[in-house]
Design a protein around this motif. Structure first.
Motif, PDB file in Angstrom:
ATOM      1  N   TYR A   1      38.570   3.492 -13.369  1.00 55.47           N
ATOM      2  CA  TYR A   1      37.940   4.565 -13.923  1.00 55.47           C
ATOM      3  C   TYR A   1      38.286   5.882 -13.202  1.00 55.47           C
ATOM      4  N   GLN A   2      39.390   5.659 -12.047  1.00 54.99           N
ATOM      5  CA  GLN A   2      39.877   6.878 -11.724  1.00 54.99           C
ATOM      6  C   GLN A   2      38.841   7.752 -10.528  1.00 54.99           C
ATOM      7  N   GLN A   3      37.866   6.902 -10.265  1.00 56.08           N
ATOM      8  CA  GLN A   3      37.021   7.843  -9.214  1.00 56.08           C
ATOM      9  C   GLN A   3      37.555   7.639  -7.912  1.00 56.08           C
ATOM     10  N   GLN A   4      37.323   8.775  -7.135  1.00 55.35           N
ATOM     11  CA  GLN A   4      37.964   9.097  -5.924  1.00 55.35           C
ATOM     12  C   GLN A   4      37.122   8.004  -4.788  1.00 55.35           C
ATOM     13  N   PRO A   5      37.793   7.812  -3.628  1.00 57.53           N
ATOM     14  CA  PRO A   5      37.125   6.656  -2.833  1.00 57.53           C
ATOM     15  C   PRO A   5      35.636   7.053  -2.310  1.00 57.53           C
ATOM     16  N   GLN A   6      35.426   8.142  -2.150  1.00 62.48           N
ATOM     17  CA  GLN A   6      34.077   8.625  -1.792  1.00 62.48           C
ATOM     18  C   GLN A   6      33.149   8.419  -2.657  1.00 62.48           C
ATOM     19  N   ALA A   7      33.445   8.949  -4.119  1.00 62.91           N
ATOM     20  CA  ALA A   7      32.529   8.574  -5.217  1.00 62.91           C
ATOM     21  C   ALA A   7      32.562   7.139  -5.325  1.00 62.91           C
ATOM     22  N   ALA A   8      33.490   6.465  -5.265  1.00 60.12           N
ATOM     23  CA  ALA A   8      33.408   5.034  -5.679  1.00 60.12           C
ATOM     24  C   ALA A   8      32.431   4.285  -4.509  1.00 60.12           C
TER      25      ALA A   8
ATOM     26  N   SER B   1      28.358  -1.670   3.287  1.00 59.95           N
ATOM     27  CA  SER B   1      28.712  -0.331   3.756  1.00 59.95           C
ATOM     28  C   SER B   1      30.389  -0.569   3.655  1.00 59.95           C
ATOM     29  N   GLY B   2      30.946   0.570   3.067  1.00 61.74           N
ATOM     30  CA  GLY B   2      32.568   0.318   2.890  1.00 61.74           C
ATOM     31  C   GLY B   2      33.117   1.464   3.862  1.00 61.74           C
ATOM     32  N   GLN B   3      34.352   1.240   3.963  1.00 60.36           N
ATOM     33  CA  GLN B   3      35.433   2.098   4.659  1.00 60.36           C
ATOM     34  C   GLN B   3      36.615   1.932   3.946  1.00 60.36           C
ATOM     35  N   PHE B   4      37.192   3.347   3.488  1.00 62.04           N
ATOM     36  CA  PHE B   4      38.513   3.164   2.542  1.00 62.04           C
ATOM     37  C   PHE B   4      39.362   4.101   2.998  1.00 62.04           C
ATOM     38  N   ILE B   5      40.714   3.746   2.897  1.00 59.39           N
ATOM     39  CA  ILE B   5      41.873   4.666   3.625  1.00 59.39           C
ATOM     40  C   ILE B   5      42.830   4.360   2.334  1.00 59.39           C
ATOM     41  N   TRP B   6      43.175   5.563   1.642  1.00 55.78           N
ATOM     42  CA  TRP B   6      44.008   5.502   0.616  1.00 55.78           C
ATOM     43  C   TRP B   6      45.308   6.370   1.040  1.00 55.78           C
TER      44      TRP B   6
ATOM     45  N   ASP C   1      52.733  12.452   3.929  1.00 55.52           N
ATOM     46  CA  ASP C   1      51.674  13.125   3.167  1.00 55.52           C
ATOM     47  C   ASP C   1      50.337  12.816   3.605  1.00 55.52           C
ATOM     48  N   GLY C   2      50.236  11.496   4.110  1.00 52.86           N
ATOM     49  CA  GLY C   2      48.958  11.203   4.750  1.00 52.86           C
ATOM     50  C   GLY C   2      48.075  10.629   3.727  1.00 52.86           C
ATOM     51  N   TYR C   3      46.751  10.404   4.256  1.00 53.71           N
ATOM     52  CA  TYR C   3      45.766   9.743   3.574  1.00 53.71           C
ATOM     53  C   TYR C   3      44.471  10.337   3.229  1.00 53.71           C
ATOM     54  N   VAL C   4      43.555   9.903   2.431  1.00 52.28           N
ATOM     55  CA  VAL C   4      42.376  10.288   2.108  1.00 52.28           C
ATOM     56  C   VAL C   4      41.432   9.100   2.647  1.00 52.28           C
ATOM     57  N   ALA C   5      40.258   9.333   3.126  1.00 53.92           N
ATOM     58  CA  ALA C   5      39.525   8.364   3.560  1.00 53.92           C
ATOM     59  C   ALA C   5      37.884   8.564   3.371  1.00 53.92           C
ATOM     60  N   ALA C   6      37.195   7.426   3.058  1.00 53.72           N
ATOM     61  CA  ALA C   6      35.748   7.595   2.608  1.00 53.72           C
ATOM     62  C   ALA C   6      35.025   6.474   3.529  1.00 53.72           C
ATOM     63  N   SER C   7      33.898   7.299   3.883  1.00 58.88           N
ATOM     64  CA  SER C   7      33.010   6.352   4.769  1.00 58.88           C
ATOM     65  C   SER C   7      31.458   6.154   4.156  1.00 58.88           C
ATOM     66  N   ASP C   8      30.974   5.029   4.139  1.00 59.81           N
ATOM     67  CA  ASP C   8      29.726   4.599   3.342  1.00 59.81           C
ATOM     68  C   ASP C   8      28.574   5.454   3.963  1.00 59.81           C
ATOM     69  N   SER C   9      27.574   6.053   3.381  1.00 62.55           N
ATOM     70  CA  SER C   9      26.436   6.852   3.775  1.00 62.55           C
ATOM     71  C   SER C   9      25.451   5.873   4.184  1.00 62.55           C
TER      72      SER C   9
END
Length: 546
Positions: free
Chosen positions: A462-469, A516-521, A529-537
């Motif tokens: 569904y192409q949701q970005q990591p923080q949205a997912a 609770s998840g952590q994601f580094i894409w 170019d580096g990464y984008v990360a999400a951390s679970d609230s």
């Protein structure tokens, strides 16, 4: 390279995606900053992960401690490596050992305790750190452990969700040996914002930094552990500690939407996430709305099919009746996919393959190294047993064994139990070469493979970005195949699930139940170019970057 994501987030959130060339994402800000500090001092992602893991033992004792187990998947810049640092049972454990101490139930099954010394297997996490550091580390161990030592000695203000889970555990665990002394200062759990000191754990970390990790298994620390065990008539012996070594086991994987999803092979339940994803490759999820009942029903049914199999077959691989490869065979998974009724919930049983309370963190650095790391005591504080001299809070992974003599997971000596904690990793093929894409994981008991499934499909299908997912509402299948759903799930979707026969239960503690998840894409095929990360609230976490 264009982004594969829609960067809109349709869900209420207190978090934003974090971008950077060096990132550490964990369930507590102190731990994320400890990891980032290592990279700022010239260390790599693996140094950062060990530093963060050590800090989490201090700031999130409700989930892990010095007596934990751990697993890791590492991309070293060239290839993947999988580490199993889960502990084995004491050599003297057997069904007879437990039957003599605890008797049998009305069905003749041997009783085994959920908490206390007779739930403790050999702690594997510290040996796991050693294996990672010896193979990939670049900074001295003393430097890596210094942030955790400082936090333990100076004290830290207890975070809100940690305080909530801490207070909830006291009634059950306060009678266990050493628990009250370590974790009930002033005779109670610390309040949110109250300073908690952990000098005994600081002493242990300093001893390990100065004398090496093997002191935990063969030196002064080991001697204290064994004496404390003997004081409480436990089976753990010096030889159990001294003989323990973690294993480099590689990974198992399945192809999902053109990517390869990797998990650690059994004794963990990561294979369940792969099976569910493989089953869903036989259905076109993309034609259903992401939060609609059809998509959620299919995912739930696929996960139920996977759980039916892993609860029957997964154990220490030396005892398994079928192999991981047989359980992941695409023809078998296609057959299982055919058992799903698109309009009705089904109570599945296990199939027949052809024979032949946890912390998760992720770190990535500008040289392209990435690590997916998970560490746990199980069921929150674990056994409740805390060795007083060194502040060692022990896991209760022995409760993961079965008392059924016919089960491949039956309790026995020198054996790994069924494990819930699972790190994960995503790769893809580019011009015939394997390229790392994401290190990720979702902590929380049986929620872990379910969290992997739900979050990853949101990103890939569904192409949701990591923080949205990460922020999206989740469901959780219980051991009896009933269902929990988060309060913010679309009411029409919940109504539709009930109409299809799913049995919903009331959730008392959302912090414990939906993980609770952590994601580094990785943003592109170019390392710089580096990464984008999400951390679970759902935890007190933070993704920190520079």
């Amino acid at each position: 390279m264009s982004s594969p994501f829609n960067w809109h987030n349709p869900y209420p959130t207190v978090r934003m995606p974090v971008f950077g060339r060096n990132i550490c994402s964990t369930s507590h800000p102190y731990a994320a900053q400890a990891g980032l500090k290592m990279m700022q001092q010239g260390g790599n992602a693996i140094d950062a992960a060990i530093a963060a893991a050590a800090a989490l033992m201090i700031v999130e004792p409700v989930s892990n401690g010095l007596g934990s187990d751990c697993f890791a998947i590492v991309w070293d810049g060239h290839e993947l490596h999988g580490l199993n640092a889960s502990g084995v049972s004491p050599a003297d454990w057997s069904l007879d050992y437990f039957a003599k101490k605890y008797g049998r139930d009305t069905h003749g099954m041997t009783n085994r305790p959920m908490r206390g010394w007779d739930s403790v297997t050999v702690p594997g996490a510290i040996a796991g750190w050693e294996a990672l550091h010896q193979r990939f580390g670049s900074l001295p161990l003393a430097d890596i452990l210094q942030p955790a030592i400082e936090i333990a000695e100076r004290g830290h203000a207890v975070a809100p969700i940690v305080a909530h889970k801490w207070a909830a555990a006291l009634k059950e665990l306060s009678p266990q040996p050493g628990f009250a002394k370590a974790f009930m200062p002033n005779g109670r759990a610390p309040l949110t914002g109250e300073i908690f000191h952990f000098p005994a754990a600081a002493r242990a970390l300093r001893q390990i930094a100065n004398k090496g990790i093997r002191d935990f298994y063969e030196g002064e620390i080991a001697k204290s552990i064994v004496e404390f065990a003997q004081e409480h008539q436990a089976a753990l012996k010096a030889s159990d500690l001294a003989n323990y070594q973690p294993d480099w086991v590689g990974t198992i994987s399945t192809r999902v939407q053109g990517y390869d999803v990797h998990e650690i092979p059994p004794n963990g339940q990561g294979i369940g996430a792969l099976m569910a994803m493989g089953i869903l490759e036989n259905h076109d999820l993309s034609k259903y709305p992401v939060d609609g009942v059809d998509s959620q029903h299919l995912q739930i049914e696929a996960m139920k099919l996977a759980f039916a199999d892993i609860y029957r077959y997964v154990a220490d691989p030396r005892s398994m009746e079928v192999s991981s490869q047989q359980m992941l065979n695409p023809k078998y998974l296609a057959k299982r996919a055919g058992e799903i009724n698109l309009q009705r919930a089904t109570q599945f049983t296990f199939g027949m393959p052809n024979t032949g309370g946890t912390i998760y963190l992720s770190a990535a650095d500008e040289k392209g190294r990435m690590i997916s790391f998970i560490q746990s005591n199980y069921m929150g504080f674990g056994s409740g047993v805390v060795e007083p001299n060194w502040g060692i809070s022990f896991q209760n992974r022995g409760y993961g064994f079965s008392s059924d003599p016919q089960s491949p997971n039956v309790v026995a000596g020198n054996k790994r139990p069924f494990h819930t904690i699972i790190p994960a990793f995503l790769t893809k093929e580019v011009n015939g070469k394997t390229v790392p894409q994401m290190s990720f994981g979702v902590m929380g008991g049986d929620m872990q493979p379910q969290g992997h499934l739900q979050t990853l499909l949101r990103m890939l299908v569904y192409q949701q970005q990591p923080q949205a997912a990460c922020d999206a509402p989740r469901w959780k299948i219980n051991r009896d195949f009933s269902l929990d759903v988060e309060a913010n799930m679309d009411p029409q979707t919940v109504k539709g699930l009930i109409e299809r026969g799913h049995v919903l239960k009331k959730v008392d503690d959302p912090y414990m139940d939906f993980g609770s998840g952590q994601f580094i894409w990785r943003l592109s095929d170019q390392i710089d170019d580096g990464y984008v990360a999400a951390s679970d609230s759902r935890r007190d976490g933070l993704a920190a970057a520079y």
